[in-house]
Each structure stands twice: as structure tokens, then as C-alpha cells.
Design an enzyme around this catalytic site. Sequence first.
Site, short mmCIF file in Angstrom:
data_model
loop_
_atom_site.label_atom_id
_atom_site.label_comp_id
_atom_site.label_asym_id
_atom_site.label_seq_id
_atom_site.Cartn_x
_atom_site.Cartn_y
_atom_site.Cartn_z
N GLU A 103 15.58 46.30 -12.01
CA GLU A 103 16.01 46.42 -10.62
C GLU A 103 15.77 45.06 -9.99
O GLU A 103 14.62 44.65 -9.78
CB GLU A 103 15.22 47.54 -9.95
N GLU A 136 20.45 36.15 -2.08
CA GLU A 136 19.41 37.00 -1.52
C GLU A 136 18.34 36.11 -0.88
O GLU A 136 17.72 35.29 -1.56
CB GLU A 136 18.80 37.87 -2.62
N CYS A 150 14.53 44.95 -1.69
CA CYS A 150 15.63 44.68 -2.62
C CYS A 150 16.94 45.23 -2.09
O CYS A 150 18.00 44.65 -2.29
CB CYS A 150 15.31 45.26 -3.98
N LYS A 207 1.56 46.49 -14.70
CA LYS A 207 1.17 45.13 -14.30
C LYS A 207 1.72 44.94 -12.89
O LYS A 207 2.90 44.68 -12.70
CB LYS A 207 1.78 44.10 -15.26
P1 NAP Z 1 8.95 38.15 -9.71
O1 NAP Z 1 8.37 36.83 -10.03
O2 NAP Z 1 10.13 38.59 -10.45
O3 NAP Z 1 7.77 39.20 -9.81
C1 NAP Z 1 7.93 40.57 -10.14
C2 NAP Z 1 6.87 40.98 -11.12
O4 NAP Z 1 7.06 40.28 -12.36
C3 NAP Z 1 5.45 40.62 -10.67
O5 NAP Z 1 4.55 41.62 -11.11
C4 NAP Z 1 5.22 39.33 -11.41
O6 NAP Z 1 3.86 39.01 -11.54
C5 NAP Z 1 5.86 39.63 -12.73
N1 NAP Z 1 6.15 38.44 -13.53
C6 NAP Z 1 6.31 37.16 -13.13
N2 NAP Z 1 6.55 36.35 -14.18
C7 NAP Z 1 6.54 37.13 -15.28
C8 NAP Z 1 6.72 36.88 -16.67
N3 NAP Z 1 6.95 35.65 -17.13
N4 NAP Z 1 6.66 37.93 -17.52
C9 NAP Z 1 6.43 39.18 -17.06
N5 NAP Z 1 6.23 39.47 -15.77
C10 NAP Z 1 6.29 38.46 -14.88
O7 NAP Z 1 9.33 38.21 -8.21
P2 NAP Z 1 8.53 37.52 -7.02
O8 NAP Z 1 7.97 36.19 -7.37
O9 NAP Z 1 7.61 38.54 -6.54
O10 NAP Z 1 9.71 37.32 -6.00
C11 NAP Z 1 10.68 36.31 -6.18
C12 NAP Z 1 12.02 36.82 -5.77
O11 NAP Z 1 12.30 38.03 -6.48
C13 NAP Z 1 12.14 37.21 -4.33
O12 NAP Z 1 12.41 36.15 -3.51
C14 NAP Z 1 13.24 38.23 -4.38
O13 NAP Z 1 14.48 37.62 -4.34
C15 NAP Z 1 13.04 38.90 -5.70
N6 NAP Z 1 12.34 40.16 -5.58
C16 NAP Z 1 13.04 41.28 -5.72
C17 NAP Z 1 12.40 42.49 -5.61
C18 NAP Z 1 13.13 43.75 -5.75
O14 NAP Z 1 12.64 44.75 -5.28
N7 NAP Z 1 14.24 43.77 -6.43
C19 NAP Z 1 11.05 42.57 -5.36
C20 NAP Z 1 10.34 41.39 -5.24
C21 NAP Z 1 11.01 40.20 -5.37
P3 NAP Z 1 3.17 38.01 -10.49
O15 NAP Z 1 3.70 38.33 -9.14
O16 NAP Z 1 1.76 38.36 -10.63
O17 NAP Z 1 3.54 36.64 -10.93
#
Ligand code: NAP
Length: 488
Positions: A257, A390, A291, A182
Site C-alpha cells: 500500500e 504525493e 495515503c 516492524k
Molecule cells: P517508508 O520509508 O517507506 O517507511 C515505511 C516503513 O518501512 C517504516 O516502518 C520504515 O522503517 C520501513 N523501512 C524503511 N526502509 C526499509 C527497508 N530498507 N527495508 C524494510 N523496511 C524499511 O516511508 P516513510 O519514510 O515513513 O515516508 C516517506 C514517504 O512515504 C512519505 O513522504 C509518503 O509519501 C510515503 N508514505 C506513505 C504511507 C502510506 O500510508 N501509503 C505512509 C507513510 C509514508 P523506518 O521508518 O523505521 O525507517
Amino acid sequence: MNAHTKAPEAAKGVFIDNRWHKPANGRTLPVVAPAEGVVFAEIAAGGAEDVDRAVKAARKAAEGGAWGRMSATERGRLLTKLALAIEANAEDLARLEARDTGKPMKQARADMVATARYFEFYGGAADKVHGETIPFLPGYFVTTERVPFGVTAHVIPWNYPAQMFGRTVGPALAMGNACVVKPAEDACLTPLRLAELMAEVGFPEGAIAVVPGLGEEAGAALSGHPDIDFISFTGSPEVGTLIQTAAARNHIGCTLELGGKSPHVVFGDADLDTAASVIANTMVQNAGQTCSAGSRVLVEKAAYERVVTALADRFGKLVAGTPEMDRDLGPVINATQKKRIEGFFARAEEGSVPVLASGTIAAGVPDGGFFVAPRIYGPVPRGNELANKEVFGPVLSVLPFEDEADAVRLANGTDYGLMAAVWSHDGNRAVRVSRGIKAGQVYINAFGAGGGIELPFGGMKKSGHGREKGFAALHDISTIRTTIIKHG
Ligand code: NAP
Ligand code: MG
């Protein structure tokens, strides 16, 4: 080039059993180009029905299907073929990635080199994972083998869609799992194209499925599906909690992660020019949306002015632009992230945290693009959010430290523990300090934000658990079967 970079038509579907299918609900989601702020493609808004279909296909492939019956060597060959196909298609993939994420072309090209390398590395490793024999009671022969979980679920973020795909499915496929991915709604065109390439190079039906869609729909349906055997997740701590809860309900494992606030510890005896340039360049890689970004610079007090001058000089010259301008960084992923970063700026101003330097946004970028000029702050008070939270943007915080013990305390002073660097030419001190830092990876006199396919990578503390990359990933994405033979 960008205005003409089109997403594959087929990307409007969900990819299951080597074919595109319309999502069961018939809905699509718009895909926005971050450098332009305009919709340039559509993806399927996959849901629970599509996820269920994907998991069933994966189960069939893993158990009794051609994929499940394939030898490790054959799996490795397919992965190697995929690596070659990625190299052959690297320019198209890089353009798609750059349009979808906004990153400069040179970074997107580097991402494709890394993506191909994941499949090359894991292709070579597939038949080199050995079991053990274990001394046991007289008359017994005991052996272990590494076996796949079966069906693995992969929920990946938008910051490095292609690389994240390679990083997570590369080792999973090498071990013989069938994967359901996904990807993130904000950027998922390259994972969709990579799945198509997998079919083209001959992966059997069901080995890979990609179901794009909303996190709370497709993501939640996948992580909560009763017939998956393991979840690999990269993203935010909040969603990480949901993922681990879903895994707990199914009594399965997961790797998480969840990002970091990775420190650089800089001593006055280091090569400060090199340190400053590596720190600035890796900080703005992917507009700081990495990250493992080294977003805190902890500097020995006596060297503070020298380090800050060198860093401010570098930061002041950084320029954000569109992918084809190919400057130091691109825009951030969407309007929400831009607003979130600007919120940090506003609160820093309210708190009178000094700005040491700001980069610029290139003239001529589209008005609707989500550009943020990079900023460096210092000295950042220890309790300030810029020292601990972060940002996930091109923002660097500098904090002075007193001595070695203070440096280690400060380095360990956040919830996170993903990466770190120590800069010093006193080898003993560098090793001492690095071993005091709680982080999954610690560099000495170097830093590679996310680099190194061969190197085990993952978090300590609230950066998550489990390891990706290197051989460690093969272990974490498989399990052990012990066979006990009584021969008398
Ligand atoms: P996120 O919401 O955690 O998204 C990561 C993945 O999880 C996406 O595929 C997302 O889908 C999915 N997801 C969201 N809600 C979910 C749920 N309820 N159940 C299962 N999967 C779900 O992260 P983001 O919105 O992209 O970013 C928000 C923050 O996360 C950033 O500001 C950053 O701090 C952190 N981040 C960290 C990393 C890393 O590499 N560690 C990468 C990205 C972001 P959708 O995007 O389609 O909603
Ligand atoms: Mg996009």
C-alpha cells in the site's frame, strides 16, 4: 497533559513471546515529539538478531504452539477481548499516539476507536470464513479451506501507528497467522503498547512480536528473513520496491500500500458547500500525511470560481496546533518531512503557481515543532508536480476540467490509483464517472480518508496491490488448501 505523557518504560525493548527483551545490540533510538521537536522517549534499535528471534517464536507459535492449535472461535474471542481492552485504555493510548505523532487529541481518539473496531470486526469474522465444495470427477469429493500462511511480516508507517497495527495484524491473527511487526522508528509507541495489551488479554506466546528499529536494519532483516511466509507493507513506493524484491527472493507474496494522489471530481451541480468542507477537512486530517488523502480537486470549469471560493474560505480558516490545542491539524512528523513540503512550496513559487489561501499556525506552539500552515493552490498546471506527486502534507491542488471525458482522463492521469470521489447530483453521471476511474475505492458525494474498516481498501496501478480491510483482507492474508477425496 502532553508534557507528562510518558512512553512505557518497557518500550525500550523488543516484544517477543509476550515479554520485553533488550535488543541484542543494546542500542536505542530517541523518539521525538513532533509538536515540540524534543526527545521524550527511547525505543530499542532492534536488528537482525532480534528479528530472527521474533520469527522463530512466531514459527513455534504457528506450528504446534497454543496459537496454532487454537480454534477460529477462540482466536475471535481473543481479538474481541483486545478490542475491549483498547476501548478501556483508549484515552492513554490516544495521548501516547498524539505525543508520538503530533496529531490533535480528537484525531488520536478517533484513531483508537478505529483501532478497537479493527479487532472487533476481525474478532467477529474469525470463524466466519468458509471454504467451498467443488464438483469434480465421479467418485470424488473436493473441498477447500482457508488456511493461514504461517508467519506473516508486517512493516508499517508512522502516520497512523495504532490503526495500521489493527489494520494489518487484525485480519492476519483472525486467520491464525503469527505476526512479526516492524513499526516505523518515527512513531511506534502505540504498537508496542498494543502488543503488551495482547499479552494481557491472553494471546498465547509467539502470536505477536514487535521489533522496533531502523527500516534499513530491522525492516530489511524482517522482509528478507528466509522463514517468513508473507509480507504486508504500507509506506513509500521506494521501500515498496525493496519489500517486493525481498519477497521475490523468498518466493513469497506481499501486499503493498504505497500512497496516492487521490482526486475529487467536482461537478457544478453538486452540493458545493458540503463538498468543500469535506474536501478541506479530510485533506488536513493527520496534517495531510494520509495515503488516501484527496489531494487533487478537479473542478468542472463552469463551477471553478464557486468551488475555489468555497475551498479557499475553508482553507484560510484552518489552524495547526499542538495535540492539546486540538485544532484542525497538528505538525508533520519530522524535520525532513517539513523541509520536503517546504521544497514543494518553494518550487511552486518559482513556477508561479497561484496560492489560493493559506491556513495559519496557532500562536504559542513550541518553536521546535514541525508545523506547516496548510495551503491550497490553483489553478495548478497539469504537468506541475503539485498535480501529480504525493506531497504527504496539508497541501491541496485545484485543477479545472472541460467535460466528463476530460475529468476521467485527468483523474486517471497520475501513477496512483488508491481512492477517488465524484461530487454530483446527476446520479447517472456520478456512477458513469466513478466507474471510469482506476482506484481501489471511489466515493460518490462523500469521502472518508482511510475510513471504513468494513470496506476493502487498496491500490490500483502504482498505489500497490492486495486488499486490506473488510473480508477481502482475510482472503489476502491467508491461502487455500484443497482436499481431494476419492471415495469411489
Ligand atoms: P517508508 O520509508 O517507506 O517507511 C515505511 C516503513 O518501512 C517504516 O516502518 C520504515 O522503517 C520501513 N523501512 C524503511 N526502509 C526499509 C527497508 N530498507 N527495508 C524494510 N523496511 C524499511 O516511508 P516513510 O519514510 O515513513 O515516508 C516517506 C514517504 O512515504 C512519505 O513522504 C509518503 O509519501 C510515503 N508514505 C506513505 C504511507 C502510506 O500510508 N501509503 C505512509 C507513510 C509514508 P523506518 O521508518 O523505521 O525507517
Ligand atoms: Mg515520534
